[in-house]
Design a protein around this motif. Structure first.
Motif: not given
Length: 152
Positions: A109-118, A145-152
């Motif tokens: 969720l934090l990664t997706a939020t950061a990605g939606l900002c920039k 972590l690599l699996f969750w990165f692929a999910v995001v």
């Protein structure tokens, strides 16, 4: 200067933008505190941590994000990215470095939020996975972590 001239021609005194700049200043201040916490978590001594956070807080590239409202996206992406890194370090630097599923969910969720900002914010999990391999060689964390990165 052109911003103030345009605002004056349109009948604005420029005070309408002050609340937005205040919010940008608050986000920037939170980022400086998060950098301080990150440096302390990485076991830098207090003096170097304060110096690093002070340099982050006063660097012209970051100050520019306060003045120009378009820079708030950078500051917000930085804030959520730093929060994700700090959460990950907090959970993995303990005596039992286990990451339960809800920690992965918060990281996503934090990664997706950061990605939606920039857009570079989407790379936080990939950055953490690479750091796991290079610094600790914990392959289980790396593949998770690599699996969750692929999910995001």
């Amino acid at each position: 200067a052109a911003e103030w001239q345009l605002a004056a021609r349109m009948g604005f005194a420029g005070s309408e933008m002050q609340p937005m700049r205040l919010l940008s200043c608050i986000v920037h201040s939170v980022n400086a505190v998060l950098v301080l916490w990150l440096l302390r978590r990485l076991r830098a001594n207090r003096a170097w941590s304060l110096l690093g956070a002070a340099l982050f807080a006063t660097h012209p590239v970051h100050i520019e994000n306060i003045v120009y409202l378009v820079g708030r996206a950078d500051a917000l992406a930085t804030m959520f990215s730093l929060m994700a890194v700090l959460l990950y370090l907090r959970k993995t630097c303990s005596k039992s470095p286990c990451l339960p599923w809800h920690t992965y969910l918060v990281l996503v969720l934090l990664t997706a939020t950061a990605g939606l900002c920039k857009e570079p914010g989407f790379t936080v999990l990939f950055f953490l996975a690479c750091a796991e391999v290079v610094l600790r060689a914990r392959w289980r964390h790396f593949f998770s972590l690599l699996f969750w990165f692929a999910v995001v």
